[in-house]
Write a protein that holds these residues in place. Structure first.
Motif, PDB file in Angstrom:
ATOM      1  N   VAL A 162     -64.412  -3.195  17.667  1.00 16.06           N
ATOM      2  CA  VAL A 162     -64.090  -2.148  16.708  1.00 16.06           C
ATOM      3  C   VAL A 162     -63.584  -2.712  15.385  1.00 16.06           C
ATOM      4  N   LEU A 163     -62.898  -3.850  15.383  1.00 12.98           N
ATOM      5  CA  LEU A 163     -62.358  -4.389  14.137  1.00 12.98           C
ATOM      6  C   LEU A 163     -63.440  -4.534  13.068  1.00 12.98           C
ATOM      7  N   GLY A 164     -64.641  -4.916  13.476  1.00 15.19           N
ATOM      8  CA  GLY A 164     -65.731  -5.109  12.534  1.00 15.19           C
ATOM      9  C   GLY A 164     -66.213  -3.825  11.898  1.00 15.19           C
ATOM     10  N   GLU A 165     -65.850  -2.684  12.476  1.00 20.32           N
ATOM     11  CA  GLU A 165     -66.252  -1.399  11.920  1.00 20.32           C
ATOM     12  C   GLU A 165     -65.266  -0.900  10.865  1.00 20.32           C
ATOM     13  N   LEU A 166     -64.138  -1.598  10.732  1.00 16.84           N
ATOM     14  CA  LEU A 166     -63.106  -1.156   9.809  1.00 16.84           C
ATOM     15  C   LEU A 166     -63.251  -1.842   8.455  1.00 16.84           C
ATOM     16  N   PRO A 167     -62.854  -1.178   7.370  1.00 17.50           N
ATOM     17  CA  PRO A 167     -62.816  -1.846   6.068  1.00 17.50           C
ATOM     18  C   PRO A 167     -61.871  -3.045   6.116  1.00 17.50           C
ATOM     19  N   ASP A 168     -62.226  -4.108   5.418  1.00 19.52           N
ATOM     20  CA  ASP A 168     -61.414  -5.329   5.437  1.00 19.52           C
ATOM     21  C   ASP A 168     -59.949  -5.044   5.142  1.00 19.52           C
ATOM     22  N   ALA A 169     -59.693  -4.184   4.160  1.00 22.83           N
ATOM     23  CA  ALA A 169     -58.329  -3.940   3.711  1.00 22.83           C
ATOM     24  C   ALA A 169     -57.472  -3.227   4.754  1.00 22.83           C
ATOM     25  N   ARG A 170     -58.109  -2.597   5.760  1.00 28.36           N
ATOM     26  CA  ARG A 170     -57.356  -1.823   6.748  1.00 28.36           C
ATOM     27  C   ARG A 170     -57.007  -2.616   8.002  1.00 28.36           C
ATOM     28  N   ARG A 171     -57.652  -3.748   8.200  1.00 27.26           N
ATOM     29  CA  ARG A 171     -57.515  -4.426   9.492  1.00 27.26           C
ATOM     30  C   ARG A 171     -56.087  -4.863   9.784  1.00 27.26           C
ATOM     31  N   ALA A 172     -55.418  -5.433   8.805  1.00 29.18           N
ATOM     32  CA  ALA A 172     -54.052  -5.900   9.051  1.00 29.18           C
ATOM     33  C   ALA A 172     -53.138  -4.749   9.442  1.00 29.18           C
ATOM     34  N   ASP A 173     -53.287  -3.599   8.778  1.00 32.36           N
ATOM     35  CA  ASP A 173     -52.470  -2.436   9.133  1.00 32.36           C
ATOM     36  C   ASP A 173     -52.785  -1.962  10.549  1.00 32.36           C
ATOM     37  N   VAL A 174     -54.066  -2.011  10.923  1.00 34.51           N
ATOM     38  CA  VAL A 174     -54.461  -1.567  12.258  1.00 34.51           C
ATOM     39  C   VAL A 174     -53.890  -2.497  13.317  1.00 34.51           C
ATOM     40  N   VAL A 175     -53.965  -3.805  13.096  1.00 34.32           N
ATOM     41  CA  VAL A 175     -53.418  -4.757  14.072  1.00 34.32           C
ATOM     42  C   VAL A 175     -51.915  -4.555  14.226  1.00 34.32           C
ATOM     43  N   HIS A 176     -51.225  -4.366  13.113  1.00 36.83           N
ATOM     44  CA  HIS A 176     -49.780  -4.122  13.167  1.00 36.83           C
ATOM     45  C   HIS A 176     -49.482  -2.853  13.961  1.00 36.83           C
ATOM     46  N   TRP A 177     -50.256  -1.807  13.715  1.00 36.62           N
ATOM     47  CA  TRP A 177     -50.099  -0.521  14.403  1.00 36.62           C
ATOM     48  C   TRP A 177     -50.355  -0.651  15.899  1.00 36.62           C
ATOM     49  N   LEU A 178     -51.434  -1.350  16.260  1.00 39.61           N
ATOM     50  CA  LEU A 178     -51.777  -1.514  17.669  1.00 39.61           C
ATOM     51  C   LEU A 178     -50.715  -2.291  18.432  1.00 39.61           C
ATOM     52  N   SER A 179     -50.099  -3.258  17.780  1.00 40.71           N
ATOM     53  CA  SER A 179     -49.155  -4.150  18.464  1.00 40.71           C
ATOM     54  C   SER A 179     -47.738  -3.603  18.507  1.00 40.71           C
ATOM     55  N   ALA A 180     -47.449  -2.540  17.748  1.00 42.06           N
ATOM     56  CA  ALA A 180     -46.070  -2.098  17.565  1.00 42.06           C
ATOM     57  C   ALA A 180     -45.368  -1.757  18.872  1.00 42.06           C
ATOM     58  N   LYS A 181     -46.068  -1.106  19.815  1.00 42.23           N
ATOM     59  CA  LYS A 181     -45.445  -0.680  21.061  1.00 42.23           C
ATOM     60  C   LYS A 181     -46.186  -1.188  22.298  1.00 42.23           C
ATOM     61  N   ALA A 182     -47.157  -2.050  22.111  1.00 48.08           N
ATOM     62  CA  ALA A 182     -47.965  -2.549  23.234  1.00 48.08           C
ATOM     63  C   ALA A 182     -47.210  -3.623  24.001  1.00 48.08           C
ATOM     64  N   GLY A 183     -47.232  -3.527  25.330  1.00 52.85           N
ATOM     65  CA  GLY A 183     -46.708  -4.626  26.125  1.00 52.85           C
ATOM     66  C   GLY A 183     -47.628  -5.826  26.038  1.00 52.85           C
ATOM     67  N   MET A 184     -48.933  -5.560  26.082  1.00 53.61           N
ATOM     68  CA  MET A 184     -49.964  -6.581  25.882  1.00 53.61           C
ATOM     69  C   MET A 184     -51.061  -5.964  25.035  1.00 53.61           C
ATOM     70  N   LEU A 185     -51.536  -6.719  24.041  1.00 52.74           N
ATOM     71  CA  LEU A 185     -52.615  -6.257  23.169  1.00 52.74           C
ATOM     72  C   LEU A 185     -53.818  -7.165  23.340  1.00 52.74           C
ATOM     73  N   VAL A 186     -54.984  -6.555  23.532  1.00 52.91           N
ATOM     74  CA  VAL A 186     -56.233  -7.286  23.718  1.00 52.91           C
ATOM     75  C   VAL A 186     -57.205  -6.867  22.627  1.00 52.91           C
ATOM     76  N   LEU A 187     -57.683  -7.844  21.852  1.00 53.03           N
ATOM     77  CA  LEU A 187     -58.664  -7.607  20.797  1.00 53.03           C
ATOM     78  C   LEU A 187     -59.911  -8.426  21.096  1.00 53.03           C
ATOM     79  N   ILE A 188     -61.079  -7.776  21.083  1.00 58.77           N
ATOM     80  CA  ILE A 188     -62.344  -8.451  21.373  1.00 58.77           C
ATOM     81  C   ILE A 188     -63.342  -8.097  20.286  1.00 58.77           C
ATOM     82  N   GLU A 189     -64.103  -9.105  19.833  1.00 61.57           N
ATOM     83  CA  GLU A 189     -65.123  -8.929  18.807  1.00 61.57           C
ATOM     84  C   GLU A 189     -66.387  -9.688  19.226  1.00 61.57           C
ATOM     85  N   PRO A 190     -67.521  -9.404  18.597  1.00 66.92           N
ATOM     86  CA  PRO A 190     -68.727 -10.180  18.919  1.00 66.92           C
ATOM     87  C   PRO A 190     -68.494 -11.678  18.707  1.00 66.92           C
TER      88      PRO A 190
END
Length: 329
Positions: A162-190
């Motif tokens: 999914v990260l590749g579908e996001l505008p470049d400028a939004r990715r850092a905010d999305v990663v920060h958002w995803l990690s804020a309350k996650a016990g474990m965060l998993v990110l997968i890309e091609p």
């Protein structure tokens, strides 16, 4: 091999059987082009129920195989982690919740957040066939990836392709958002150079945010792979059913899904001493390993005279951890 669970495979075949073969093939051709171009595989390309079924047939087996491989490694590195809740963001038809339920029997609640209503409907129908209660009783919610919304709050948060579908400028905010309350965060890309670049940027950000890297990295220093010259990626092999081969116009009974990934946690993992970055070169009496370690990239030769280390090297595969006890000078 990482095959789909039998209940999921049967349910998916039943869904695909509702549509003419040529209609599904046309949809897959469009999806394949979109995927290779790394553009969003969502609306409007998923414009009909046939398109959504074709998408599930085309991508669900490969996504499941990649996510299952990543979560299996994460479980190995965090033996005390027993997640009860999972939220899969941008989850499509739900491959990640099926994979997580197979890896962690402790899961009790699974939630998929997806923007395409038809994908939600199909994913919910498929999940109804699951043997695992966390999948069968999963919650499906329509929603966008929105860093201004409350952060996903779960033991396990997953985001696949999914990260590749996001505008470049939004990715850092999305990663920060995803990690804020996650016990474990998993990110997968091609497993492409571009996919790796997105993952390594997220990796560095997660370290800065104070999370511990679980895998694949054996350390939290700067990635030693030369940027623009090489990339870190791995592979999961999955079997193709007859219908799967027809959809992909393939002749082989299997395919290899290439992916890049990072797993980060709020607890300290048991990281591998180093990571095997290529298929080991196995010849008579010796094995050559390309490794990533805290000291950087290394090449290790293991021979018969190294005893147990040699036996371990003969069994080792691309992507496996290589422990310090196995390292040979």
């Amino acid at each position: 091999m990482s095959p789909l669970p039998e209940t999921l495979r049967s349910a998916l075949d039943e869904e695909l059987g509702k549509y003419p073969q040529n209609r599904l093939t046309q949809s897959v051709e469009r999806l394949s082009t979109r995927y290779r171009e790394n553009a969003p595989a969502s609306a409007p390309i998923l414009a009909s129920e046939a398109d959504i079924a074709a998408y599930a047939g085309y991508r669900m087996p490969a996504t499941y195989a990649a996510v299952h491989a990543v979560l299996t490694e994460a479980a190995l590195r965090t033996p005390g982690f027993a997640p009860r809740t999972q939220i899969d963001i941008g989850g499509g038809t739900g491959a990640a919740i099926w994979a997580a339920a197979d890896v962690w029997r402790s899961l009790e609640e699974s939630t998929v957040v997806e923007q395409v209503p038809g994908a939600i409907a199909l994913g919910r129908r498929l999940a109804g066939n699951a043997g695992d209660q966390a999948v069968r009783d999963s919650t499906w919610r329509r929603g966008l990836i929105d860093p201004t919304a409350p952060a996903p709050d779960a033991d396990l948060v997953t985001l696949s392709y999914v990260l590749g579908e996001l505008p470049d400028a939004r990715r850092a905010d999305v990663v920060h958002w995803l990690s804020a309350k996650a016990g474990m965060l998993v990110l997968i890309e091609p497993g492409t150079p571009a996919g790796y670049e997105r993952i390594v940027e997220a990796r560095d950000q997660l370290v800065e945010l104070g999370l511990s890297l679980v895998a694949p990295c054996p350390h939290e220093g700067a990635c030693p792979i030369p940027r623009g010259k090489d990339w870190c990626h791995f592979s999961a092999r999955l079997p193709r059913t007859g219908l799967h081969r027809q959809l992909k116009s393939g002749t082989l009974g299997f395919e290899d899904e290439k992916f890049s990934y990072v797993v980060a946690s709020r607890t300290t993992p048991e990281r591998a001493g180093s990571r095997i970055l290529r298929h080991p070169a196995k010849r008579k009496g010796m094995v050559s390993l390309s490794l990533c370690a805290g000291s950087g990239l290394t090449e290790t030769i293991v021979t018969k005279r190294h005893g147990s280390a040699y036996r371990a090297a003969r069994d080792a595969e691309w992507g496996d951890g290589w422990t310090s006890q196995s390292t040979v000078d």
